[in-house]
Design an enzyme around this catalytic site. Structure first.
Site, PDB file in Angstrom:
ATOM      1  N   ASP A   1      -4.391   7.962   2.233  1.00  0.00           N
ATOM      2  CA  ASP A   1      -4.381   6.927   1.416  1.00  0.00           C
ATOM      3  C   ASP A   1      -5.476   7.509   0.302  1.00  0.00           C
ATOM      4  O   ASP A   1      -6.765   7.853   0.592  1.00  0.00           O
ATOM      5  CB  ASP A   1      -5.431   5.860   2.042  1.00  0.00           C
ATOM      6  CG  ASP A   1      -4.411   4.915   3.010  1.00  0.00           C
ATOM      7  OD1 ASP A   1      -3.437   4.386   2.425  1.00  0.00           O
ATOM      8  OD2 ASP A   1      -4.876   4.609   4.158  1.00  0.00           O
TER       9      ASP A   1
ATOM     10  N   HIS B   1      -0.014   7.706  -0.386  1.00  0.00           N
ATOM     11  CA  HIS B   1      -0.225   6.461  -1.057  1.00  0.00           C
ATOM     12  C   HIS B   1      -1.088   6.549  -2.309  1.00  0.00           C
ATOM     13  O   HIS B   1      -2.447   6.447  -2.014  1.00  0.00           O
ATOM     14  CB  HIS B   1      -0.345   5.386   0.147  1.00  0.00           C
ATOM     15  CG  HIS B   1      -0.659   3.960  -0.570  1.00  0.00           C
ATOM     16  ND1 HIS B   1      -1.326   2.900  -0.017  1.00  0.00           N
ATOM     17  CD2 HIS B   1      -0.535   3.417  -1.913  1.00  0.00           C
ATOM     18  CE1 HIS B   1      -1.242   1.816  -0.816  1.00  0.00           C
ATOM     19  NE2 HIS B   1      -0.847   2.130  -1.882  1.00  0.00           N
TER      20      HIS B   1
ATOM     21  N   ASP C   1       0.989  -0.599   5.051  1.00  0.00           N
ATOM     22  CA  ASP C   1       0.019   0.123   5.268  1.00  0.00           C
ATOM     23  C   ASP C   1      -1.328  -0.861   5.202  1.00  0.00           C
ATOM     24  O   ASP C   1      -1.649  -1.572   4.344  1.00  0.00           O
ATOM     25  CB  ASP C   1      -0.003   1.010   3.971  1.00  0.00           C
ATOM     26  CG  ASP C   1      -1.090   1.881   3.781  1.00  0.00           C
ATOM     27  OD1 ASP C   1      -2.285   1.884   4.952  1.00  0.00           O
ATOM     28  OD2 ASP C   1      -1.424   2.638   3.090  1.00  0.00           O
TER      29      ASP C   1
END
Length: 180
Positions: free
Chosen positions: A36, A67, A135
């Site tokens: 992330d 991401h 997510d």
């Protein structure tokens, strides 16, 4: 559900032992390692950059799923691709031209993904053979319901790294998905 993918998020790993943590979740059955990436501008947190991805790449034998929660997104895509990313996802509103960003990701040799809010809407409208990833908030007790909504790829941070037995947790997640 056939072929579900479990992607532990390193954001919940012990950063003092990050290489060891990544090797341990892969040995426990993880299908991908999830990054992330937040820039403290597009979203109000600051996390890891491509240097961490590059440092972890020798420890990773599964795809690296990145991401991006950054803006502008195009600037950082090549850096993560060079650092070892396999899949790069971004938020459509973080790009001036979504199609160009997708093209850039593909040109860098990675698969592209878009971060969207509604699984059911995307799945119904896509008409394509795509993976749908959730997510955030994925746990053993809700992964089955998430799978029923259409997801097949599950990012779990503290639900995996916060347990003492990564393999048991990943196995329980797969069993919950298979039961739906």
């Amino acid at each position: 559900m056939v072929n579900c993918l479990i992607a532990p998020s390193i954001l919940s790993a012990d950063f003092s032992r990050l290489g060891e943590e990544v090797r341990a979740v892969i040995a426990a059955g993880a299908d991908m390692i999830h990054f992330d990436v937040m820039d403290n501008h597009y979203v109000p947190n600051l996390t890891v950059g491509p240097q961490v991805c590059q440092a972890l790449k020798p420890h990773v034998t599964v795809p690296i799923d990145v991401h991006l929660m950054v803006k502008p997104v195009d600037r950082i895509v090549p850096d993560f691709a060079k650092a070892g990313a396999s899949i790069i996802s971004f938020h459509p509103e973080a790009s001036e031209h979504i199609d160009r960003t997708i093209g850039l990701i593909h040109d860098c040799g990675c698969k592209a993904g878009l971060a969207r809010q509604r699984i059911d809407a995307v799945h119904a409208k896509s008409g394509r053979d795509i993976r749908l990833e959730v997510d955030g908030g994925v746990k053993v007790d809700n992964i089955g319901a998430i799978a029923k909504a259409g997801a097949d790829t599950f990012v779990a941070g503290s639900a995996i790294f916060g347990t003492s037995d990564y393999a048991a947790t990943i196995t329980a997640m797969r069993a919950a998905v298979a039961a739906c």
